[in-house]
Motif scaffolding. Structure first.
Motif, PDB file in Angstrom:
ATOM      1  N   ILE B   6      -3.552  33.872  51.103  1.00 24.00           N
ATOM      2  CA  ILE B   6      -2.191  34.253  51.471  1.00 24.00           C
ATOM      3  C   ILE B   6      -1.430  32.986  51.872  1.00 24.00           C
ATOM      4  CG2 ILE B   6      -0.767  35.706  52.950  1.00 24.00           C
ATOM      5  CD1 ILE B   6      -2.696  37.253  51.097  1.00 24.00           C
ATOM      6  N   VAL B   7      -0.502  32.624  51.043  1.00 31.43           N
ATOM      7  CA  VAL B   7       0.339  31.469  51.350  1.00 31.43           C
ATOM      8  C   VAL B   7       1.748  31.990  51.635  1.00 31.43           C
ATOM      9  CG1 VAL B   7      -0.954  29.803  49.975  1.00 31.43           C
ATOM     10  CG2 VAL B   7       0.848  31.135  48.909  1.00 31.43           C
ATOM     11  N   THR B   8       2.515  31.207  52.334  1.00 36.39           N
ATOM     12  CA  THR B   8       3.863  31.651  52.661  1.00 36.39           C
ATOM     13  C   THR B   8       4.751  31.548  51.428  1.00 36.39           C
ATOM     14  OG1 THR B   8       3.492  30.733  54.817  1.00 36.39           O
ATOM     15  CG2 THR B   8       5.747  31.357  54.311  1.00 36.39           C
ATOM     16  N   GLY B   9       5.593  32.546  51.254  1.00 37.58           N
ATOM     17  CA  GLY B   9       6.486  32.519  50.106  1.00 37.58           C
ATOM     18  C   GLY B   9       7.509  31.398  50.202  1.00 37.58           C
ATOM     19  N   VAL B  10       7.721  30.738  49.094  1.00 36.76           N
ATOM     20  CA  VAL B  10       8.783  29.730  49.042  1.00 36.76           C
ATOM     21  C   VAL B  10       9.731  30.149  47.929  1.00 36.76           C
ATOM     22  CG1 VAL B  10       7.516  27.750  49.961  1.00 36.76           C
ATOM     23  CG2 VAL B  10       7.313  28.310  47.548  1.00 36.76           C
ATOM     24  N   ASP B  11      10.955  29.713  48.012  1.00 39.60           N
ATOM     25  CA  ASP B  11      11.906  30.074  46.961  1.00 39.60           C
ATOM     26  C   ASP B  11      13.009  29.017  46.894  1.00 39.60           C
ATOM     27  OD1 ASP B  11      13.107  31.454  44.938  1.00 39.60           O
ATOM     28  OD2 ASP B  11      13.600  33.232  46.110  1.00 39.60           O
ATOM     29  N   LEU B  12      13.727  29.054  45.817  1.00 34.87           N
ATOM     30  CA  LEU B  12      14.878  28.166  45.651  1.00 34.87           C
ATOM     31  C   LEU B  12      15.972  28.572  46.625  1.00 34.87           C
ATOM     32  CD1 LEU B  12      15.159  28.341  41.776  1.00 34.87           C
ATOM     33  CD2 LEU B  12      14.572  26.307  43.074  1.00 34.87           C
ATOM     34  N   ALA B  16      21.059  27.305  43.993  1.00 35.38           N
ATOM     35  CA  ALA B  16      20.286  26.840  42.830  1.00 35.38           C
ATOM     36  C   ALA B  16      19.770  28.036  42.024  1.00 35.38           C
ATOM     37  CB  ALA B  16      19.117  25.975  43.297  1.00 35.38           C
ATOM     38  N   ALA B  17      19.324  29.072  42.728  1.00 39.51           N
ATOM     39  CA  ALA B  17      18.804  30.260  42.043  1.00 39.51           C
ATOM     40  C   ALA B  17      19.897  30.899  41.182  1.00 39.51           C
ATOM     41  CB  ALA B  17      18.272  31.261  43.060  1.00 39.51           C
ATOM     42  N   GLU B  18      21.103  30.974  41.721  1.00 36.93           N
ATOM     43  CA  GLU B  18      22.217  31.579  40.995  1.00 36.93           C
ATOM     44  C   GLU B  18      22.623  30.722  39.793  1.00 36.93           C
ATOM     45  OE1 GLU B  18      23.402  34.393  41.118  1.00 36.93           O
ATOM     46  OE2 GLU B  18      25.269  34.216  40.007  1.00 36.93           O
ATOM     47  N   ILE B  20      20.742  28.736  38.047  1.00 33.36           N
ATOM     48  CA  ILE B  20      19.736  28.881  36.992  1.00 33.36           C
ATOM     49  C   ILE B  20      19.887  30.242  36.302  1.00 33.36           C
ATOM     50  CG2 ILE B  20      17.243  29.084  36.566  1.00 33.36           C
ATOM     51  CD1 ILE B  20      16.855  26.991  38.785  1.00 33.36           C
ATOM     52  N   ARG B  21      20.122  31.285  37.111  1.00 33.68           N
ATOM     53  CA  ARG B  21      20.288  32.628  36.523  1.00 33.68           C
ATOM     54  C   ARG B  21      21.441  32.639  35.521  1.00 33.68           C
ATOM     55  NH1 ARG B  21      23.213  36.999  36.866  1.00 33.68           N
ATOM     56  NH2 ARG B  21      24.580  36.161  38.462  1.00 33.68           N
TER      57      ARG B  21
END
Lengths: 185, 67
Positions: B6-12, B16-18, B20-21
């Protein structure tokens, strides 16, 4: 649910792409971040991965397993990047035990001890050789089957199992080493 | 059953996420331009070679070659 999303994606439905992107983005980013050990590289490779998915959307096979497809493309993007980066010494990541773990790694309700253990786990993963790291990330972190991991890595199922066993042993050693280091004044 | 780590979730970050989308959504179903260009160029070269070969076979190029 996944096959439904694939069907809609094959029809070029942007809403299906959105749903897939929202669901898989953190997983693909986490995989690439831990593989590349560099958030900026991981961000660029996430973009390459999802742009590839969008471009190939209408040509996907109906029985495509999205997780396996995305992690295969992400890994290939990383390997391609790494080949080019090797020509540029300035991009090499220098690793040490004081590697900064992003602040978002600590959950708000997490105890200091749990946060320390989690940070130690992240450092131990970062310190593994790449072959060990990628199989561990695919199977132990992402929950892919040995078969799927073997396909992504381009090895036999048995080779993937052995690689995973060695990776787990390496990880245990790294964790012990880091724990010992933290105990020292 | 494989034991999970179990690792901690990471995200953009959201921006940046938008970005790329949006970029990805613009190319849904569109093959890479470089691939398209490569296919067109290959087809053109193939056609040109075929024409030269056919012309030479019909002895239309004899004049060019021997004079």
């Amino acid at each position: 649910v996944e096959q439904d999303a694939v069907e809609r994606l094959r029809a070029g439905d942007p809403a299906a792409f959105d749903a897939i992107y929202t669901h898989f983005r953190p997983r693909v980013y986490g995989f690439l971040w831990r593989l590349a050990r560099d958030p900026e590289v991981a961000r660029d490779l996430v973009q390459d991965t999802f742009v590839a998915l969008a471009r190939n959307a209408t040509r996907l096979e109906p029985d495509t397993r999205l997780a396996a497809w995305l992690f295969t493309v992400a890994r290939n993007a990383w390997r391609s990047h790494r080949r080019w980066a090797m020509l540029d010494a300035g991009r090499l990541v220098v690793l040490n035990d004081d590697l900064a773990i992003p602040t978002q790694m600590r959950a708000p309700d997490e105890s200091v001890d749990a946060a320390r253990q989690r940070a130690r786990l992240e450092r131990a993963i970062f310190a593994l050789p790449e072959a060990a790291r990628e199989v561990l990330l695919l199977v132990a972190v992402e929950g892919l089957s040995h078969e799927e991991a073997a396909k992504i890595l381009g090895v036999t199922r048995e080779a993937a199992r052995q690689r995973l066993r060695r990776a787990r042993a390496d990880l245990s050693r790294q964790l012990e080493r880091l724990e010992e280091k933290e105990k020292k004044p | 059953m494989t034991e999970r780590l179990i690792v901690t979730g990471v995200d953009l970050d959201a921006a940046a996420a938008e970005r790329i989308r949006r970029r990805a959504e613009m190319v849904i179903g569109m093959p890479e331009r470089s691939t398209e260009r490569l296919v067109l160029l290959s087809a053109f070269l193939f056609a040109a070679c075929y024409l030269v070969w056919a012309a030479e076979r019909a002895q239309l190029l004899t004049f060019w070659v021997w004079t």
